[in-house]
Design a protein around this motif. Sequence first.
Motif, PDB file in Angstrom:
ATOM      1  N   CYS A   8       2.037  -5.804 -14.693  1.00 20.23           N
ATOM      2  CA  CYS A   8       2.860  -6.870 -15.249  1.00 20.23           C
ATOM      3  C   CYS A   8       4.219  -6.724 -14.594  1.00 20.23           C
ATOM      4  CB  CYS A   8       2.968  -6.734 -16.764  1.00 20.23           C
ATOM      5  SG  CYS A   8       3.840  -8.127 -17.507  1.00 20.23           S
ATOM      6  N   CYS A   9       4.540  -7.677 -13.692  1.00 21.48           N
ATOM      7  CA  CYS A   9       5.754  -7.539 -12.886  1.00 21.48           C
ATOM      8  C   CYS A   9       6.851  -8.450 -13.410  1.00 21.48           C
ATOM      9  CB  CYS A   9       5.463  -7.854 -11.423  1.00 21.48           C
ATOM     10  SG  CYS A   9       6.931  -7.568 -10.404  1.00 21.48           S
ATOM     11  N   HIS A  10       7.980  -7.816 -13.698  1.00 13.05           N
ATOM     12  CA  HIS A  10       9.125  -8.548 -14.262  1.00 13.05           C
ATOM     13  C   HIS A  10      10.203  -8.810 -13.218  1.00 13.05           C
ATOM     14  CE1 HIS A  10       7.743  -7.924 -18.484  1.00 13.05           C
ATOM     15  NE2 HIS A  10       7.151  -6.878 -17.940  1.00 13.05           N
ATOM     16  N   CYS A  11       9.856  -8.736 -11.928  1.00 13.04           N
ATOM     17  CA  CYS A  11      10.888  -8.957 -10.910  1.00 13.04           C
ATOM     18  C   CYS A  11      11.275 -10.443 -10.862  1.00 13.04           C
ATOM     19  CB  CYS A  11      10.445  -8.443  -9.542  1.00 13.04           C
ATOM     20  SG  CYS A  11       9.392  -9.558  -8.591  1.00 13.04           S
ATOM     21  N   ARG A  12      12.442 -10.704 -10.315  1.00 10.33           N
ATOM     22  CA  ARG A  12      12.925 -12.093 -10.288  1.00 10.33           C
ATOM     23  C   ARG A  12      12.039 -12.973  -9.415  1.00 10.33           C
ATOM     24  NH1 ARG A  12      15.858 -12.420 -14.805  1.00 10.33           N
ATOM     25  NH2 ARG A  12      17.787 -11.219 -14.725  1.00 10.33           N
ATOM     26  N   TRP A  13      11.433 -12.375  -8.380  1.00  7.81           N
ATOM     27  CA  TRP A  13      10.560 -13.156  -7.489  1.00  7.81           C
ATOM     28  C   TRP A  13       9.330 -13.639  -8.252  1.00  7.81           C
ATOM     29  CZ3 TRP A  13      11.176 -13.806  -1.975  1.00  7.81           C
ATOM     30  CH2 TRP A  13      12.416 -13.339  -1.507  1.00  7.81           C
ATOM     31  N   CYS A  14       8.745 -12.762  -9.036  1.00  8.69           N
ATOM     32  CA  CYS A  14       7.573 -13.177  -9.829  1.00  8.69           C
ATOM     33  C   CYS A  14       7.975 -14.182 -10.896  1.00  8.69           C
ATOM     34  CB  CYS A  14       6.901 -11.961 -10.463  1.00  8.69           C
ATOM     35  SG  CYS A  14       5.984 -10.969  -9.261  1.00  8.69           S
ATOM     36  N   GLN A  15       9.167 -14.007 -11.444  1.00  7.11           N
ATOM     37  CA  GLN A  15       9.640 -14.970 -12.443  1.00  7.11           C
ATOM     38  C   GLN A  15       9.751 -16.357 -11.818  1.00  7.11           C
ATOM     39  OE1 GLN A  15      13.196 -13.475 -14.418  1.00  7.11           O
ATOM     40  NE2 GLN A  15      12.230 -11.505 -14.830  1.00  7.11           N
TER      41      GLN A  15
HETATM   42 ZN   LIG Z   1       7.211  -9.133  -8.995  1.00  8.06          ZN
END
Ligand SMILES: [Zn+2]
Length: 163
Positions: free
Chosen positions: A29-36
Amino acid sequence: MAEASTHEGGCTCRAVRYRMESGPLFVHCCHCRWCQRETGASFALNALIEADRVRLLQGEVEVIDTPSESGKGQKISRCPTCRIALWSNYGGAGDTVRFVRVGTLDDPDRLPPDVHIFTASKQPWVVLPAATPAVAEYYKAAELWPKESLERRAALQARARSR
Ligand SMILES: [Zn+2]
Ligand SMILES: [Zn+2]
């Protein structure tokens, strides 16, 4: 392979259908800005699995070159009709491991996160469960992946070297 550990999914218009032929290596579960930005939401949920364990059952995917935070780029496989993203490959790993978008599975509830990553940029209203590992940025697979997944990864790396 146990039928119970396979997972089927597809796009919204149903032109593309696929099957994960086993359980994943691990679920991010990726919370990075790119994934957002890519999801338009708060995080991305990706099931990591060997590329040869993802079988297309129907239709074809269109592979779109997309920038990534690492600078190495990612290839996002999308339905050519409805453009829903089904999985990605990241530059570093090539097409040996696919990041299947859990939300495109028929039963996404079966694959909850094994780890929360890039929580440094987590949106503040997202409350993480205490029982799941969470890291500010990234982690080492050797520290968190189950033994079976590490063995599967070693097999992939051995195959890549023998090519
Ligand atoms: Zn990400
Ligand atoms: Zn579609």
